[in-house]
Design an enzyme around this catalytic site. Structure first.
Site, short mmCIF file in Angstrom:
data_model
loop_
_atom_site.label_atom_id
_atom_site.label_comp_id
_atom_site.label_asym_id
_atom_site.label_seq_id
_atom_site.Cartn_x
_atom_site.Cartn_y
_atom_site.Cartn_z
N ASP A 261 -1.87 3.72 1.56
CA ASP A 261 -3.31 4.08 1.67
C ASP A 261 -3.60 4.17 0.22
O ASP A 261 -3.23 5.15 -0.50
CB ASP A 261 -4.10 4.90 2.74
CG ASP A 261 -5.47 5.17 2.66
OD1 ASP A 261 -5.92 6.19 3.99
OD2 ASP A 261 -6.07 4.50 1.88
N ASP B 78 -7.13 -2.16 2.01
CA ASP B 78 -5.96 -1.16 0.84
C ASP B 78 -5.59 -0.23 1.56
O ASP B 78 -4.89 0.50 1.65
CB ASP B 78 -7.36 -0.21 0.50
CG ASP B 78 -7.53 0.69 1.32
OD1 ASP B 78 -7.84 0.16 3.23
OD2 ASP B 78 -8.73 1.56 1.24
N GLU B 79 -4.81 -1.28 2.35
CA GLU B 79 -3.94 0.28 3.28
C GLU B 79 -3.20 -0.96 4.19
O GLU B 79 -3.42 -1.91 3.83
CB GLU B 79 -4.14 0.42 4.90
CG GLU B 79 -4.74 1.77 4.72
CD GLU B 79 -5.60 1.89 5.87
OE1 GLU B 79 -4.37 2.05 6.96
OE2 GLU B 79 -6.44 2.70 5.91
#
Length: 385
Positions: A11, A126-127
């Site tokens: 993350d 974003d992960e």
DNA sequence: CTGTCATTAGTCAGACAG
DNA sequence: ATTACTGTCTGACTAATG
């Protein structure tokens, strides 16, 4: 088959805000939030420095998309209304979202990870999940190497959790944020997982969390101590079984490296609530432009759709949706507009409208094969006898 | 002829997430 | 007084079909 898997969840730390800090390094250490409309673009001044908008200057609608950790310390978090956050942190810097830049850095960090471990599942911008099971390197050094590679590629920090499954890794990556590296085994579940609030589980949101609390269940440990039959009785068979399993740290979901989109949509919240009669031209223009944008997105990505849907959020925040499925797939904006128009006729229009959305589902990739809901059976060449 | 059951598609709402 | 946007999944219900 190896029974102990090694799954990482990675993350990015305060992703949007961190990307902005790459561009505006002079803001490092300050409370910065990303969100709102693009009128708050920084202005280059005569002396070469930049002028930034402050949260207190903001008027109108919008929410915070991301905030730096300095801003979070002031109680300003993502999802919070901008007007409300302006009261908590009037001096915080406000920047408009710049999705092109975020997509760019997203590609960079994902490519950097894939170069080390190729089994990567995309979880938004974003992960990612990464299946490390095939790699023989020691867990901590491998995870650190991934973090270093992400930083080298982007200048950004991330947090990683490595555990036997996705459920635990997702929780673990959050435990030492920012810049964290957390490794857990199943043996750690009672000490590290059970004390956490049930809503830390991916899939238990505000509603389920509140229902659990009404039964005196606040933590994952309390959930684990609840009889399975009780959970099934209160939440239904499927959810009850799932809750019982996840509370014990059990999760067999694989890391999925490819997937096709199921729907494509566009929606917009108006500056002020619009009324169908008074604001007919404006509303009609927005409606058409959303349809054209969806048609554009479809063509650009190589899809046509069989289902068209609309979404309306009224001034009181209630939401209605309507959709229609066509016999043939379409992708043209004007045709989408026609079908969406049919949906619009089936919706009450007394109240003012806050948001309007258009969705395309039942996607068919233009190579010809249907994505969603299995397949269309051999088509009926017959008519009613 | 009628009722019932299983299955599937379509529609809509709601929850959830990043 | 506020609360974005994009997307996935699931449950409930209805209608159609066999």
């Amino acid at each position: 088959m190896n029974s102990i898997r090694r799954i990482a969840h990675l993350d990015m730390d305060a992703f949007f805000a961190s990307v902005e800090l790459l561009r505006y390094p002079e803001l490092r250490g300050q409370a910065v939030v990303v969100g709102g409309r693009s009128v708050h673009q920084p202005v280059l001044q005569a002396d070469g420095s930049r002028h930034f908008s402050r949260l207190r200057e903001y008027t109108g609608r919008g929410v915070i998309t991301t905030s730096t950790y300095e801003a979070r310390a002031l109680g300003v978090f993502s999802g919070m209304g901008l007007m409300k956050s302006a009261k908590l942190a009037p001096e915080a810097i406000l920047l408009p979202a710049n999705f092109e830049a975020y997509r760019h850095y997203s590609q960079l960090f994902k490519a950097a990870v894939r170069a080390i471990a190729p089994k990567v599942e995309d979880r938004g911008i974003d992960e990612i999940y990464v299946d490390l099971s095939d790699n023989s390197e020691e867990t901590r050094s491998l995870a650190q190497r991934i973090k270093d590679a992400v930083f080298t590629a982007t200048g950004l920090s991330c947090s990683i959790g490595v555990t036997p499954n996705k459920l635990l890794s997702k929780i673990a990556s959050d435990l030492e944020k920012p810049n964290g590296l957390t490794i857990l085994s199943l043996d750690d579940v009672p000490t590290r997982i059970w004390p956490l609030a049930a809503k830390k589980v991916n899939g238990i949101g505000p509603k389920a969390s509140e229902r659990l609390e009404r039964h005196g269940i606040r933590t994952i440990g309390e959930l684990a101590a609840t009889p399975q039959e009780f959970l099934i009785r209160k939440f239904g068979r499927s959810t009850g079984l799932w809750m019982h399993r996840i509370a014990h740290g059990i999760d067999d979901r694989p890391v999925v490296t490819e997937s096709e989109p199921k729907s494509i949509s566009r929606e917009t919240t108006f500056e002020r609530d619009l009324h169908v009669r008074q604001d007919k031209p404006e509303l009609s223009e927005k409606f058409t432009s959303l349809c054209l944008r969806v048609g554009d997105d479809l063509k650009r990505k190589g899809y046509a759709c069989r289902t068209i849907g609309i979404k309306i959020r009224y001034a009181d925040f209630s939401v209605v949706t309507r959709d229609v499925t066509l016999p043939v797939a379409i992708s043209d904006g004007a045709e989408i507009r026609k079908s969406a128009g049919l949906c619009l006729k089936r919706v009450p229009l007394e109240q003012r409208i806050r948001l309007l959305g258009i969705r395309a589902g039942g996607l068919v990739d233009l190579a010809g094969e249907q994505i969603a809901s299995k397949a269309v059976q051999a088509e009926l060449p017959w008519q009613e006898p």
